[in-house]
Design a protein around this motif. Sequence first.
Motif, PDB file in Angstrom:
ATOM      1  N   ASP A   6      91.438 -21.360  -8.188  1.00 20.70           N
ATOM      2  CA  ASP A   6      92.750 -21.055  -7.635  1.00 20.70           C
ATOM      3  C   ASP A   6      93.748 -20.991  -8.785  1.00 20.70           C
ATOM      4  N   VAL A   7      94.986 -20.667  -8.499  1.00 20.23           N
ATOM      5  CA  VAL A   7      96.026 -20.652  -9.522  1.00 20.23           C
ATOM      6  C   VAL A   7      96.073 -22.043 -10.156  1.00 20.23           C
ATOM      7  N   GLY A   8      96.084 -22.068 -11.481  1.00 22.98           N
ATOM      8  CA  GLY A   8      96.088 -23.328 -12.213  1.00 22.98           C
ATOM      9  C   GLY A   8      94.709 -23.758 -12.691  1.00 22.98           C
ATOM     10  N   SER A   9      93.639 -23.193 -12.129  1.00 16.91           N
ATOM     11  CA  SER A   9      92.287 -23.516 -12.583  1.00 16.91           C
ATOM     12  C   SER A   9      92.134 -23.114 -14.035  1.00 16.91           C
ATOM     13  N   LYS A  10      91.333 -23.898 -14.768  1.00 13.53           N
ATOM     14  CA  LYS A  10      91.065 -23.590 -16.173  1.00 13.53           C
ATOM     15  C   LYS A  10      89.565 -23.532 -16.406  1.00 13.53           C
ATOM     16  N   VAL A  11      89.178 -22.582 -17.267  1.00 17.23           N
ATOM     17  CA  VAL A  11      87.766 -22.385 -17.596  1.00 17.23           C
ATOM     18  C   VAL A  11      87.654 -22.190 -19.106  1.00 17.23           C
ATOM     19  N   ALA A  12      86.732 -22.921 -19.726  1.00 19.43           N
ATOM     20  CA  ALA A  12      86.462 -22.766 -21.163  1.00 19.43           C
ATOM     21  C   ALA A  12      85.297 -21.802 -21.334  1.00 19.43           C
ATOM     22  N   PHE A  13      85.492 -20.801 -22.174  1.00 19.24           N
ATOM     23  CA  PHE A  13      84.464 -19.804 -22.450  1.00 19.24           C
ATOM     24  C   PHE A  13      84.041 -19.882 -23.912  1.00 19.24           C
ATOM     25  N   THR A  14      82.781 -19.580 -24.163  1.00 23.61           N
ATOM     26  CA  THR A  14      82.286 -19.372 -25.514  1.00 23.61           C
ATOM     27  C   THR A  14      81.766 -17.950 -25.553  1.00 23.61           C
ATOM     28  N   ALA A  15      82.271 -17.181 -26.511  1.00 23.54           N
ATOM     29  CA  ALA A  15      81.909 -15.775 -26.610  1.00 23.54           C
ATOM     30  C   ALA A  15      81.660 -15.415 -28.071  1.00 23.54           C
ATOM     31  N   LYS A  16      81.031 -14.271 -28.251  1.00 22.55           N
ATOM     32  CA  LYS A  16      80.837 -13.724 -29.592  1.00 22.55           C
ATOM     33  C   LYS A  16      81.627 -12.423 -29.653  1.00 22.55           C
ATOM     34  N   PHE A  17      82.493 -12.319 -30.666  1.00 20.50           N
ATOM     35  CA  PHE A  17      83.296 -11.109 -30.820  1.00 20.50           C
ATOM     36  C   PHE A  17      83.453 -10.823 -32.296  1.00 20.50           C
ATOM     37  N   MET A  18      83.165  -9.590 -32.672  1.00 22.33           N
ATOM     38  CA  MET A  18      83.236  -9.162 -34.067  1.00 22.33           C
ATOM     39  C   MET A  18      82.421 -10.094 -34.966  1.00 22.33           C
TER      40      MET A  18
ATOM     41  N   LEU B  35      94.448  -3.141 -34.322  1.00 23.45           N
ATOM     42  CA  LEU B  35      94.370  -1.679 -34.348  1.00 23.45           C
ATOM     43  C   LEU B  35      92.965  -1.190 -34.010  1.00 23.45           C
ATOM     44  N   LEU B  36      91.978  -1.978 -34.362  1.00 26.96           N
ATOM     45  CA  LEU B  36      90.583  -1.608 -34.119  1.00 26.96           C
ATOM     46  C   LEU B  36      90.080  -2.066 -32.760  1.00 26.96           C
ATOM     47  N   MET B  37      90.790  -2.998 -32.154  1.00 27.51           N
ATOM     48  CA  MET B  37      90.289  -3.638 -30.945  1.00 27.51           C
ATOM     49  C   MET B  37      90.247  -2.770 -29.690  1.00 27.51           C
ATOM     50  N   PRO B  38      91.259  -1.949 -29.402  1.00 28.33           N
ATOM     51  CA  PRO B  38      91.198  -1.214 -28.129  1.00 28.33           C
ATOM     52  C   PRO B  38      89.902  -0.433 -27.900  1.00 28.33           C
ATOM     53  N   PRO B  39      89.420   0.381 -28.866  1.00 28.21           N
ATOM     54  CA  PRO B  39      88.164   1.087 -28.582  1.00 28.21           C
ATOM     55  C   PRO B  39      86.981   0.141 -28.430  1.00 28.21           C
ATOM     56  N   MET B  40      86.981  -0.964 -29.188  1.00 28.81           N
ATOM     57  CA  MET B  40      85.887  -1.938 -29.070  1.00 28.81           C
ATOM     58  C   MET B  40      85.914  -2.614 -27.698  1.00 28.81           C
ATOM     59  N   ILE B  41      87.104  -3.002 -27.262  1.00 27.35           N
ATOM     60  CA  ILE B  41      87.244  -3.657 -25.961  1.00 27.35           C
ATOM     61  C   ILE B  41      86.865  -2.683 -24.850  1.00 27.35           C
ATOM     62  N   ARG B  42      87.307  -1.435 -24.954  1.00 23.68           N
ATOM     63  CA  ARG B  42      86.998  -0.432 -23.934  1.00 23.68           C
ATOM     64  C   ARG B  42      85.481  -0.240 -23.815  1.00 23.68           C
ATOM     65  N   ARG B  43      84.813  -0.108 -24.957  1.00 28.20           N
ATOM     66  CA  ARG B  43      83.352   0.049 -24.951  1.00 28.20           C
ATOM     67  C   ARG B  43      82.671  -1.160 -24.317  1.00 28.20           C
ATOM     68  N   ALA B  44      83.103  -2.356 -24.724  1.00 28.01           N
ATOM     69  CA  ALA B  44      82.495  -3.587 -24.212  1.00 28.01           C
ATOM     70  C   ALA B  44      82.735  -3.744 -22.712  1.00 28.01           C
TER      71      ALA B  44
END
Length: 147
Positions: free
Chosen positions: A46-58, A120-129
Amino acid sequence: MVNVETEILIRRPREEVAEYAANPDNAPEWYDNIHSAQRLSAGPIDVGSKVAFTAKFMGRDLNYTYEFVEYVPGEKLVMRTAQGPFPMQTTYTWAEISGGTRMTLGNSGQPSGFSKLAGLLMPPMIRRATRKDLQKLKSILEGDAAL
């Protein structure tokens, strides 16, 4: 400023798509770069909930916490993080359309410091992902293992 939006048609009822996608426990299954999600708040999302994520990027491991800032079950979810060099907001929307659900996934943020150049490089990378992630979500929900 990074502002990327992608969408996909998933041939499943809106409620099923939204319930699955909004559940952070499912994120590692359909997000290629997310390796784990841990709820930091008890109870239902719900609103206010928090979640910790671990991700790999670049090529780097990133640990970040999203807070749910808007949630209308079956319609819209907005999550936001403010810590780190790249504050990000992620928005999911679900719309019932003929033949299924149109899910839109939006990412926006304002990089700072060194991340400004990477921004500057992120939008195309994010779009692809995100296109790849939405395609995986579609495969999961439309496949034999559908809800």
